[in-house]
Scaffold this motif. Structure first.
Motif, mmCIF file in Angstrom:
data_model
loop_
_atom_site.group_PDB
_atom_site.id
_atom_site.type_symbol
_atom_site.label_atom_id
_atom_site.label_comp_id
_atom_site.label_asym_id
_atom_site.label_seq_id
_atom_site.Cartn_x
_atom_site.Cartn_y
_atom_site.Cartn_z
ATOM 1 N N VAL A 132 0.842 -1.204 0.000
ATOM 2 C CA VAL A 132 0.000 0.000 0.000
ATOM 3 C C VAL A 132 0.878 1.256 0.000
ATOM 4 C CG1 VAL A 132 -1.568 1.369 1.427
ATOM 5 C CG2 VAL A 132 -2.054 -1.047 1.008
ATOM 6 N N LEU A 133 1.902 1.278 0.861
ATOM 7 C CA LEU A 133 2.795 2.441 0.912
ATOM 8 C C LEU A 133 3.564 2.585 -0.394
ATOM 9 C CD1 LEU A 133 4.253 2.301 4.546
ATOM 10 C CD2 LEU A 133 2.129 3.332 3.730
ATOM 11 N N GLU A 134 3.957 1.470 -0.974
ATOM 12 C CA GLU A 134 4.654 1.508 -2.267
ATOM 13 C C GLU A 134 3.746 2.086 -3.344
ATOM 14 O OE1 GLU A 134 7.858 0.313 -5.065
ATOM 15 O OE2 GLU A 134 7.735 0.803 -2.934
ATOM 16 N N ALA A 135 2.502 1.613 -3.396
ATOM 17 C CA ALA A 135 1.554 2.098 -4.404
ATOM 18 C C ALA A 135 1.247 3.580 -4.225
ATOM 19 C CB ALA A 135 0.267 1.273 -4.342
ATOM 20 N N ALA A 136 1.364 4.064 -2.977
ATOM 21 C CA ALA A 136 1.119 5.481 -2.693
ATOM 22 C C ALA A 136 2.354 6.346 -2.943
ATOM 23 C CB ALA A 136 0.658 5.639 -1.246
ATOM 24 N N GLY A 137 3.426 5.729 -3.426
ATOM 25 C CA GLY A 137 4.628 6.480 -3.765
ATOM 26 C C GLY A 137 5.566 6.760 -2.607
ATOM 27 N N HIS A 305 -2.529 6.480 8.880
ATOM 28 C CA HIS A 305 -1.767 7.254 9.866
ATOM 29 C C HIS A 305 -0.600 7.991 9.239
ATOM 30 C CE1 HIS A 305 1.195 7.556 13.360
ATOM 31 N NE2 HIS A 305 0.258 8.442 13.595
ATOM 32 N N VAL A 306 -0.086 7.489 8.107
ATOM 33 C CA VAL A 306 1.022 8.178 7.435
ATOM 34 C C VAL A 306 0.524 8.907 6.185
ATOM 35 C CG1 VAL A 306 2.772 6.650 8.369
ATOM 36 C CG2 VAL A 306 1.729 6.087 6.167
ATOM 37 N N GLY A 307 -0.790 9.157 6.121
ATOM 38 C CA GLY A 307 -1.327 10.044 5.103
ATOM 39 C C GLY A 307 -1.842 9.397 3.836
ATOM 40 N N VAL A 308 -1.935 8.057 3.798
ATOM 41 C CA VAL A 308 -2.439 7.397 2.595
ATOM 42 C C VAL A 308 -3.960 7.339 2.662
ATOM 43 C CG1 VAL A 308 -2.434 5.287 1.216
ATOM 44 C CG2 VAL A 308 -0.347 6.016 2.399
ATOM 45 N N ASP A 309 -4.610 7.895 1.654
ATOM 46 C CA ASP A 309 -6.068 7.890 1.604
ATOM 47 C C ASP A 309 -6.581 6.450 1.555
ATOM 48 O OD1 ASP A 309 -8.753 7.869 -0.015
ATOM 49 O OD2 ASP A 309 -8.501 9.940 0.661
ATOM 50 N N PRO A 310 -7.601 6.101 2.357
ATOM 51 C CA PRO A 310 -8.117 4.724 2.356
ATOM 52 C C PRO A 310 -8.561 4.236 0.980
ATOM 53 C CG PRO A 310 -8.933 5.888 4.285
ATOM 54 C CD PRO A 310 -8.230 6.904 3.433
ATOM 55 N N ALA A 311 -9.056 5.127 0.142
ATOM 56 C CA ALA A 311 -9.446 4.726 -1.212
ATOM 57 C C ALA A 311 -8.232 4.288 -2.019
ATOM 58 C CB ALA A 311 -10.173 5.870 -1.926
ATOM 59 N N VAL A 312 -7.121 4.997 -1.851
ATOM 60 C CA VAL A 312 -5.868 4.623 -2.528
ATOM 61 C C VAL A 312 -5.367 3.282 -1.992
ATOM 62 C CG1 VAL A 312 -3.448 5.280 -2.869
ATOM 63 C CG2 VAL A 312 -5.253 7.015 -3.004
ATOM 64 N N ALA A 314 -7.156 0.878 -0.564
ATOM 65 C CA ALA A 314 -8.048 -0.198 -0.986
ATOM 66 C C ALA A 314 -7.790 -0.584 -2.438
ATOM 67 C CB ALA A 314 -9.501 0.215 -0.785
ATOM 68 N N ALA A 315 -7.584 0.411 -3.292
ATOM 69 C CA ALA A 315 -7.294 0.127 -4.697
ATOM 70 C C ALA A 315 -5.974 -0.612 -4.841
ATOM 71 C CB ALA A 315 -7.264 1.439 -5.492
ATOM 72 N N ALA A 316 -4.984 -0.236 -4.045
ATOM 73 C CA ALA A 316 -3.681 -0.918 -4.095
ATOM 74 C C ALA A 316 -3.824 -2.386 -3.718
ATOM 75 C CB ALA A 316 -2.693 -0.219 -3.168
ATOM 76 N N LEU A 317 -4.667 -2.683 -2.732
ATOM 77 C CA LEU A 317 -4.848 -4.065 -2.312
ATOM 78 C C LEU A 317 -5.469 -4.917 -3.416
ATOM 79 C CD1 LEU A 317 -5.967 -3.593 1.397
ATOM 80 C CD2 LEU A 317 -3.756 -4.423 0.545
#
Length: 466
Positions: A132-137, A305-312, A314-317
């Motif tokens: 998830v963190l990777e997908a969020a950049g 908690h580190v700023g990743v939007d839940p929609a982002v 969920a899409a990453a998963l």
């Protein structure tokens, strides 16, 4: 720095070795009973592996020895030390430390650590969170007790993402003890800013007397989270509620229960993610089981908690590929599919079997059988502490095959209530013979062990093909 790692092929210590190598250190190591996937990964990194724990390895003259918790002061029946190298280190006054301590001082310092703790699901949830963190950049570092298929390796250092003040690091936070000279749980060394408490029940009967003793260690972890940090806790777990009631000095986000901050609506393979009752994302993926649904909520909450939007998140998963040895399909031959899974605790066995059953039912494959092939190999299972729970854990399996080699208790008696659905064998060869006698097209052969299981997966595939 040259570090020499004792017990290098364990999943944790192998990850430490990979991180040290990436950081530019010279790494060598020793172990016994080497098996993939860690041995393959270490050799690919160019790390020299030495078989055994011979005292002659002091001639390598490393700057420090990093000691895994497989090492002890044990003696063999003839009175000689089981780990001569450790005895030589002590006798000569050579510098040594534990893996968690070395990691804390040389890797985690200055990073935002996201630690994933719990009796079950640590590897999967850590892998999810890293992805998830990777997908969020955010390009996180991570150390996972397996090989996440999205990354192809179990550990990396990561980088500081643009506009962020410090790099992120996801770590699988194990409650098992640190080393023979440090009996604290590994995770007290990690000092996370984000701590996930995924679940908690009794395990590790070889080092913990009861559940209360494990709860005490979990509270030690909670004590290390700063006020600006966050504790993400499973709201379904009474044991975790007791842990938090001992004192918590950080914001808490819960998941799982009807009154939790993060909840799910829908089947485990396709569900809406709700935050305080409002839909914030949707997860659609190939994973099965309510346990993975809960793992996903934990990862989404921690990432928030580190700023990743839940929609982002969920899409990453939706693009998440589980770690190796987590319901990993090893092959299909003549209509029979062989899986490899790390499950070894009765609860993990049950959730794994149940997850596969739900997946098959959802696909309309109600008549396809599950053959559960398992090895009670963990220290807790070898002691027989949880043998009475095995029939319960295997309720959704059509047939069960238990490898009883090395057990001090009678597996046939423990599984007697299953009647003709259960088979016991003292060797890998015998259990393969039993499985081959009963397997038929359409069957799902689910192999579960926290070890190599004698290469049973490929051996089954080879013999099913012939």
């Amino acid at each position: 720095m040259h570090i020499h790692i004792l017990g290098i092929c364990g999943t944790f210590m192998g990850g430490v070795a990979a991180l040290a190598r990436e950081a530019g250190h010279k790494v060598t190591g020793c172990d016994a009973g080497v098996y993939p996937p860690m041995s393959d990964q270490l050799r690919a990194l160019g790390i020299e592996l030495i078989e055994g724990f011979g005292a002659e390895q002091t001639a390598l003259n490393p700057d420090i020895y990093v000691v895994g918790n497989v090492v002890s002061r044990a003696r063999l029946p003839d009175g000689t030390p089981k780990f001569p190298l450790m005895e030589a280190i002590l006798d000569q006054g050579l510098p040594y430390t534990s893996g968690p301590q070395w990691l804390s001082e040389n890797v985690l310092q200055g990073r935002h650590v996201l630690a994933v703790a719990g009796t079950h699901g640590k590897t999967t949830t850590s892998s999810m969170l890293s992805w998830v963190l990777e997908a969020a950049g955010l390009t996180p570092g991570f150390l996972v007790g397996g090989v996440p298929l999205n990354f192809g390796l179990s550990a990396r250092l990561g980088q500081t993402a643009p506009s962020h003040t410090r790099p992120y690091f996801v770590i699988e936070a194990d409650e098992y003890d640190t080393a023979f000279f440090d009996k604290r749980s590994k995770f007290v060394h990690y000092r996370p800013r984000t701590a996930v408490l995924n679940n908690l029940e009794f395990d590790h009967a070889d080092i913990f007397d009861d559940l209360a003793a494990i709860e005490r260690q979990f509270h030690h972890l909670v004590r290390t989270v700063p006020a600006s940090g966050c504790v993400v806790a499973n709201g379904l777990e009474e044991a975790l509620t007791r842990v938090l009631h001992q004192g918590c000095w950080s914001p808490v986000r819960t998941f799982g229960s009807a009154v939790s901050d993060y909840t799910a609506e829908g089947e485990p393979h396709d569900f809406a993610v709700l935050y305080q009752g409002q839909e914030v994302g949707r997860v659609q993926w190939n994973l099965s089981g309510t346990h993975n649904q809960l793992n996903a909520l934990a990862a989404i909450a921690a990432a928030a908690h580190v700023g990743v939007d839940p929609a982002v998140a969920a899409a990453a998963l939706g693009q998440f590929a589980n770690a190796r040895r987590r319901m990993e399909v090893r092959g299909t031959v003549n209509g029979m599919t062989v899986y490899d899974d790390f499950a070894h605790h009765p609860t993990a066995i049950r959730t794994t079997v149940d997850g596969l059953r739900r997946k098959l039912n959802a696909e309309g494959k109600h008549n396809e059988r599950i053959l559960a092939i398992f090895e009670p190999r963990s220290n807790t299972m070898k002691l027989g502490t949880m043998k009475a729970q095995l029939p319960w854990s295997l309720e959704q399996a059509d047939l069960a095959f238990c490898h009883s080699g090395g057990l001090d208790w009678n597996a046939s008696e423990a599984l007697a209530s299953m009647g003709a659905r259960a088979y016991v064998a003292g060797s890998i060869d015998d259990i393969i013979t039993q499985v081959l006698q009963h397997a038929q097209p359409g069957d799902h052969l689910l192999c579960m062990s926290n070890g190599g299981f004698g290469g049973i997966h490929q051996r089954l595939l080879d013999q099913l093909a012939s």
